[in-house]
Design a protein around this motif. Structure first.
Motif, PDB file in Angstrom:
ATOM      1  N   UNK A  74       0.865  -1.162   0.102  1.00 32.64           N
ATOM      2  CA  UNK A  74      -0.071   0.053  -0.128  1.00 32.64           C
ATOM      3  C   UNK A  74       0.952   1.255   0.027  1.00 32.64           C
ATOM      4  N   UNK A  75       2.077   1.273   0.884  1.00 33.19           N
ATOM      5  CA  UNK A  75       2.944   2.474   0.991  1.00 33.19           C
ATOM      6  C   UNK A  75       3.535   2.509  -0.521  1.00 33.19           C
ATOM      7  N   UNK A  76       3.872   1.519  -1.079  1.00 34.93           N
ATOM      8  CA  UNK A  76       4.410   1.599  -2.459  1.00 34.93           C
ATOM      9  C   UNK A  76       3.615   2.253  -3.441  1.00 34.93           C
ATOM     10  N   UNK A  77       2.296   1.766  -3.482  1.00 38.99           N
ATOM     11  CA  UNK A  77       1.192   2.236  -4.307  1.00 38.99           C
ATOM     12  C   UNK A  77       1.101   3.799  -4.163  1.00 38.99           C
ATOM     13  N   UNK A  78       0.869   3.989  -2.965  1.00 42.43           N
ATOM     14  CA  UNK A  78       0.551   5.552  -2.654  1.00 42.43           C
ATOM     15  C   UNK A  78       1.767   6.445  -3.068  1.00 42.43           C
ATOM     16  N   UNK A  79       3.008   5.854  -2.853  1.00 46.29           N
ATOM     17  CA  UNK A  79       4.030   6.653  -3.381  1.00 46.29           C
ATOM     18  C   UNK A  79       4.309   6.823  -4.942  1.00 46.29           C
ATOM     19  N   UNK A  80       3.823   5.622  -5.451  1.00 43.79           N
ATOM     20  CA  UNK A  80       3.524   5.714  -6.990  1.00 43.79           C
ATOM     21  C   UNK A  80       2.696   6.882  -7.266  1.00 43.79           C
ATOM     22  N   UNK A  81       1.533   6.587  -6.668  1.00 45.73           N
ATOM     23  CA  UNK A  81       0.381   7.689  -7.133  1.00 45.73           C
ATOM     24  C   UNK A  81       0.905   9.130  -7.113  1.00 45.73           C
ATOM     25  N   UNK A  82       1.739   9.398  -5.767  1.00 45.70           N
ATOM     26  CA  UNK A  82       2.075  10.566  -5.543  1.00 45.70           C
ATOM     27  C   UNK A  82       3.317  11.238  -6.675  1.00 45.70           C
ATOM     28  N   UNK A  83       4.205  10.368  -6.738  1.00 46.16           N
ATOM     29  CA  UNK A  83       5.177  10.540  -7.827  1.00 46.16           C
ATOM     30  C   UNK A  83       4.696  10.548  -9.241  1.00 46.16           C
ATOM     31  N   UNK A  84       3.959   9.710  -9.419  1.00 50.87           N
ATOM     32  CA  UNK A  84       3.711   9.489 -10.957  1.00 50.87           C
ATOM     33  C   UNK A  84       4.670   8.548 -11.584  1.00 50.87           C
ATOM     34  N   UNK A  85       4.175   7.184 -11.993  1.00 52.98           N
ATOM     35  CA  UNK A  85       5.139   6.211 -12.768  1.00 52.98           C
ATOM     36  C   UNK A  85       5.636   6.842 -14.007  1.00 52.98           C
ATOM     37  N   UNK A  86       4.875   7.523 -14.779  1.00 51.49           N
ATOM     38  CA  UNK A  86       5.228   7.739 -16.159  1.00 51.49           C
ATOM     39  C   UNK A  86       6.168   9.132 -16.360  1.00 51.49           C
ATOM     40  N   UNK A  87       6.547   9.844 -15.144  1.00 55.05           N
ATOM     41  CA  UNK A  87       7.406  10.886 -15.309  1.00 55.05           C
ATOM     42  C   UNK A  87       8.663  10.524 -15.925  1.00 55.05           C
ATOM     43  N   UNK A  88       9.263  11.375 -16.650  1.00 53.29           N
ATOM     44  CA  UNK A  88      10.748  11.383 -17.353  1.00 53.29           C
ATOM     45  C   UNK A  88      11.668  11.573 -16.289  1.00 53.29           C
ATOM     46  N   UNK A  89      12.792  10.487 -16.085  1.00 60.51           N
ATOM     47  CA  UNK A  89      13.602  10.816 -15.281  1.00 60.51           C
ATOM     48  C   UNK A  89      14.218  12.208 -15.215  1.00 60.51           C
TER      49      UNK A  89
END
Length: 131
Positions: A40-55
């Protein structure tokens, strides 16, 4: 009810994907309730950061400082570069965390390897021996 089933299915699929991603980490044992919390914490972090952002582009000076610092600790240049690429940062603490968590123990510098402690009874025997 069908919406709830869809959410559960999506959660299950994401959990399986994270499980697959964690397989390379090594043996991690935890109760399922803790596993679900971590997921759940990993998913929350992915949602906050956004997975598709360019490095983000890393600052060359900061990269150099981090490389030198971690190589002095015993990590190889390749380990440091790979960790910075995966962590997408040149922050030495974040890169060190990544290295310690994702590097197999046999490839860690000696300072980071788990020290094997003798059994307590051996320590007691050694401390009570007469010279």
């Amino acid at each position: 009810p069908s919406k709830c089933v869809g959410v559960r299915q999506a959660f299950k699929e994401e959990k399986e994907e994270v499980d697959k991603d964690l397989q390379h980490v090594g043996a991690v044992a935890m109760e399922s309730v803790h596993h679900d919390l971590l997921f759940g914490l990993i998913q929350d972090h992915k949602d906050e950061v956004g997975e598709d952002e360019a490095p983000a582009e890393l600052d060359a000076e900061e990269v150099g400082k981090t490389e030198r610092r971690l190589q002095k600790m015993g990590f190889t240049p390749k380990q440091v570069k790979d960790a910075m690429d995966e962590a997408q940062t040149a922050d030495p603490n974040a890169v060190l965390d990544h290295l310690v968590l994702h590097t197999p123990e046999e490839l860690l510098p000696n300072a980071f390897k788990e020290r094997k402690q003798p059994p307590p009874e051996e320590v007691l025997k050694a401390s009570t021996r007469q010279p």
